[in-house]
Design an enzyme around this catalytic site. Sequence first.
Site, PDB file in Angstrom:
ATOM      1  N   SER A  12       0.852  -1.139  -0.185  1.00  0.00           N
ATOM      2  CA  SER A  12      -0.156  -0.006  -0.029  1.00  0.00           C
ATOM      3  C   SER A  12       0.999   1.130   0.037  1.00  0.00           C
ATOM      4  CB  SER A  12      -1.291  -0.123   1.340  1.00  0.00           C
ATOM      5  OG  SER A  12      -1.780   1.023   1.139  1.00  0.00           O
TER       6      SER A  12
ATOM      7  N   HIS B  23      -2.730  -1.163  -3.274  1.00  0.00           N
ATOM      8  CA  HIS B  23      -3.740  -0.349  -3.206  1.00  0.00           C
ATOM      9  C   HIS B  23      -3.779   0.853  -3.968  1.00  0.00           C
ATOM     10  CE1 HIS B  23      -4.184  -1.948   1.113  1.00  0.00           C
ATOM     11  NE2 HIS B  23      -4.618  -2.789   0.319  1.00  0.00           N
TER      12      HIS B  23
ATOM     13  N   ASP C 140      -4.670  -4.732   6.004  1.00  0.00           N
ATOM     14  CA  ASP C 140      -4.908  -5.570   4.740  1.00  0.00           C
ATOM     15  C   ASP C 140      -3.865  -6.494   4.787  1.00  0.00           C
ATOM     16  OD1 ASP C 140      -6.383  -6.440   2.844  1.00  0.00           O
ATOM     17  OD2 ASP C 140      -5.886  -5.022   1.358  1.00  0.00           O
TER      18      ASP C 140
END
Length: 391
Positions: free
Chosen positions: A201, A228, A324
């Site tokens: 991310s 992401h 995540d």
Amino acid sequence: MTAASPVLNLLIADDSLTYRMIMKQAVQGLEGVNLLGTAVNGLQAVEMLAEKPADLVLMDVEMPVMDGLTALSEIKAKYPEVKVVLVSGINRSAADMTIEALQRGALDFIPKPNRETPAENLAEIKERLSVMVAIVRSKLAKPGHQALNSPAPASQSPSAWPANGIAFSGAKTPASPAAQKPSLIKPEQPPRIRAIAIGSSTGGPNALSQVIPNLPGNLGVPVFLVQHMPPVFTASLAKSLNEKSALTVKEAEAGEHIKPNTVYIAPGGYHMTVSKNGVMYVIGLDQNPAENSCRPAVDPLYRSVAEHYGKNVLAVVMTGMGSDGAKGLYPLKKAGAYALTQDEASCVVYGMPKAAVDAGLSDEQLPLDAIANRIAAITLQSNALQAAAKL
């Protein structure tokens, strides 16, 4: 920002009067942030930094005289301690420049929203900017301050890319992995690897540019990657990495047959999964609800590869805010898969790897510059052992 003064000094650079005003309003609403001024192009921003030292530059990508990419290189060379966050339009040209800037060391980027009203645009910019400010504060925090290394609330994640890839998702974050205690397998050594699954991310584009291009072209297995990002930007990321890599790197397409020596990047706005069509493994894409406030999210990918590849997976959790990937690692670790996590010192934000480590799901913690070699060593060794067993 010094120990004596907790104020974070910020400079805005954008050739659009409208966006200079929007960002100025967003900055003025943030506590502890001092707006030093605004520049109309990258050259002016660089010149202003000589007179007004800043902690953070919020800079447009596409500008006349000197664009954001060129200005970033100037700033990094002259003022390496200054953090730069790009503000990017949602078009392929801007996305390509943004990906290149992230790989050159920009902290992150904020897509320019295109909401129905100016008030909605302002609210979105302010929400994303508040996250960037928090990250910069963590980097500049004096000793004794808590670093930004824990999973962030879903509402504060800078990586929440729902259906349109722009606004934050209101989806609830699943229960913390630490609250679940299934029986986990801790292999003494990595098993045979048939697939690699990577999640990243904040800070990911730069980190990935140091991992994917350093993997050998004869890896022998597919690589699945969730970064992401919103739509358009994932395609630019795939293009950039493909140009630098021995492996084929592409944005994944629904229904395509999975091939070895190929990196499949989840498209912005879609979760990526693996399924079987007869004897063939195929890519699945869906727009199911966001998980961990993200779509694409790492957890659906990890669950999917656990189902279809079992223990024969090498999972890699890299820099990023939030948690995540940690929950999705559980079925992988229950099956006996192997997991690498990026270490805290080399992460832009030590959130996702920390969540995996804290839950006991990491087999090895590695600095960024060691990840590619370790992935290659584990995978190629498992391939060699498999070949020898067939003799």
